[in-house]
Each structure stands twice: as structure tokens, then as C-alpha cells.
Write an enzyme that holds these catalytic residues in place. Structure first.
Site, short mmCIF file in Angstrom:
data_model
loop_
_atom_site.label_atom_id
_atom_site.label_comp_id
_atom_site.label_asym_id
_atom_site.label_seq_id
_atom_site.Cartn_x
_atom_site.Cartn_y
_atom_site.Cartn_z
N ARG A 172 84.74 58.41 94.52
CA ARG A 172 85.11 59.27 93.40
C ARG A 172 85.09 60.75 93.77
NH1 ARG A 172 80.73 56.61 89.68
NH2 ARG A 172 79.78 56.96 91.70
N SER A 223 78.77 53.60 85.87
CA SER A 223 77.97 52.73 84.99
C SER A 223 76.86 53.52 84.33
CB SER A 223 77.37 51.58 85.80
OG SER A 223 78.38 50.79 86.36
N HIS A 243 85.76 50.59 88.13
CA HIS A 243 85.59 49.40 88.99
C HIS A 243 86.83 48.51 88.90
CE1 HIS A 243 81.03 49.89 88.14
NE2 HIS A 243 81.25 50.29 89.37
N LYS A 297 68.14 52.10 92.56
CA LYS A 297 68.39 52.29 91.12
C LYS A 297 67.25 51.67 90.31
CE LYS A 297 73.38 52.84 90.94
NZ LYS A 297 74.66 52.18 90.71
O1 PNS Z 1 77.29 50.03 92.52
P1 PNS Z 1 76.28 50.56 93.49
O2 PNS Z 1 74.89 50.53 92.88
O3 PNS Z 1 76.62 51.91 94.01
O4 PNS Z 1 76.31 49.55 94.74
C1 PNS Z 1 75.44 49.73 95.82
C2 PNS Z 1 75.25 48.39 96.55
C3 PNS Z 1 74.69 47.34 95.60
C4 PNS Z 1 76.58 47.93 97.11
C5 PNS Z 1 74.24 48.65 97.72
O5 PNS Z 1 73.02 49.10 97.20
C6 PNS Z 1 74.03 47.39 98.56
O6 PNS Z 1 74.82 47.10 99.44
N1 PNS Z 1 72.95 46.64 98.24
C7 PNS Z 1 72.61 45.43 98.96
C8 PNS Z 1 71.48 45.69 99.98
C9 PNS Z 1 72.07 46.39 101.20
O7 PNS Z 1 72.77 45.78 101.99
N2 PNS Z 1 71.79 47.70 101.35
C10 PNS Z 1 72.39 48.51 102.41
C11 PNS Z 1 71.46 48.69 103.59
S1 PNS Z 1 70.15 49.77 103.23
#
Ligand code: PNS
Length: 162
Positions: free
Chosen positions: A91, A129, A17, A41
Site C-alpha cells: 500500500r 483490517s 485484500h 499483532k
Molecule cells: O495480514 P498481515 O498480518 O500483515 O500478515 C502477516 C503474515 C500473517 C503473513 C505474517 O505475519 C506471517 O507470515 N506469519 C506466519 C509466520 C511467519 O512465517 N513469519 C515470518 C517469519 S518471522
């Protein structure tokens, strides 16, 4: 001013990150790291406040990086910026499938925003993570995966979880 939003759960922040944040901070005028909730998650190891605090500490040396938290849709959060760019790290091909879908959904919800991808540095293609937490739970060496200043907190939290 060209602003990038780097969203993620950052539970906790890894060297992968941090590598993306550092590179984005050289391209954009400002990078807002937005700590968010990933609905797919399980329960997070750290609270949003703890994640914000950890992220602030490890990016303190980058003057154009800010840390924020938002519990809602990324497309809604992005409305506070003028033509924002979402930056994501890629990645491997498995990331691509999911990120492509998310970028398409986000564009549908907020046509004003664009998503751009930075390929992960080859040093960090295997760092996540989830891997960090798994290594911490089994007492492994985290030095190649995490900022040094966060290792004790992650180790301690993993110990408490047992
Ligand atoms: O680090 P991550 O868990 O891969 O990040 C994913 C994240 C938090 C960026 C994604 O889940 C997200 O954008 N969450 C906010 C809610 C949202 O807008 N979801 C997308 C539409 S379903």
C-alpha cells in the site's frame, strides 16, 4: 500449474485484500489464500475458523481461489507446493520496509519460494483490517472498506467487545 499463496491475518478481510485476490486470480492458475497468525499483532477479533468462513464466502465467485489456515511459518507451509509464489499487496512505503524484511527471511528459510508484490489499487491504499475494526468500534460506515456481506458480523463483534 502455477500457484500463488496470498498469506495474511485477514482479521477481517477488506476490499483491499479482495482486490489483490481478484487480480492474482487472473495471473495465476490457482490462488491459495492462507490465513495465518501474525506474531506482532494483538489478539485477533475473529477466530481462524470465522476468518476462513468469511474469506470463503467473499471469494466464492472466484473458481481458482482456495482458502486455507496454517498456524506456523509461511516458509514451511509453502513446502507443499512446487516453486510457490507468495503474493503480497503493497500500500505504501511503510509496507515496503516490513514486507522486504519478511520476503528476505522467507527466502532464507525456503529458497524454493519467491515473493511478488502487487501495488494496492489507489482506491484502497488507506484500507487495513485495523482501520476497519477501529471504524466498526465507533459505529462508522464500513461500506467503502469491506465486502458488504461481512459488515454486520464486524459491527456485531465490535459491539460485543465493548
Ligand atoms: O495480514 P498481515 O498480518 O500483515 O500478515 C502477516 C503474515 C500473517 C503473513 C505474517 O505475519 C506471517 O507470515 N506469519 C506466519 C509466520 C511467519 O512465517 N513469519 C515470518 C517469519 S518471522
Amino acid at each position: 500449474m502455477k500457484v500463488a499463496i496470498y498469506p495474511g491475518s485477514f482479521d477481517p478481510m477488506t476490499l483491499g485484500h479482495l482486490n489483490i485476490i481478484r487480480r492474482a486470480s487472473r495471473i495465476f492458475d490457482k490462488v491459495v489464500v492462507c490465513i495465518m497468525v501474525n506474531g506482532s499483532k494483538d489478539r485477533a477479533m475473529f477466530t481462524p475458523e470465522q476468518r476462513v468462513d468469511m474469506a470463503r464466502r467473499v471469494t466464492a465467485h472466484l473458481p481458482n481461489v482456495e482458502i486455507d489456515y496454517y498456524n506456523g511459518l509461511l516458509a514451511e507451509y509453502a513446502r507443499r507446493f512446487d516453486h510457490p509464489v507468495i503474493v503480497k499487496g503493497l500500500r505504501a512505503s511503510m509496507d515496503f520496509e516490513n514486507e522486504f524484511t519478511m520476503a528476505s527471511i522467507n527466502k532464507k528459510l525456503n529458497p524454493d519460494m519467491e515473493t511478488m508484490f502487487l501495488t494496492a489499487s489507489d482506491k484502497y491504499t488507506f484500507v487495513s483490517s485495523s482501520n476497519v475494526k477501529e471504524i466498526a468500534r465507533h459505529g462508522g460506515d464500513l461500506r467503502d472498506f469491506m465486502p458488504r456481506e461481512l459488515i454486520d458480523e464486524v459491527t456485531e463483534m465490535a459491539r460485543k467487545e465493548k
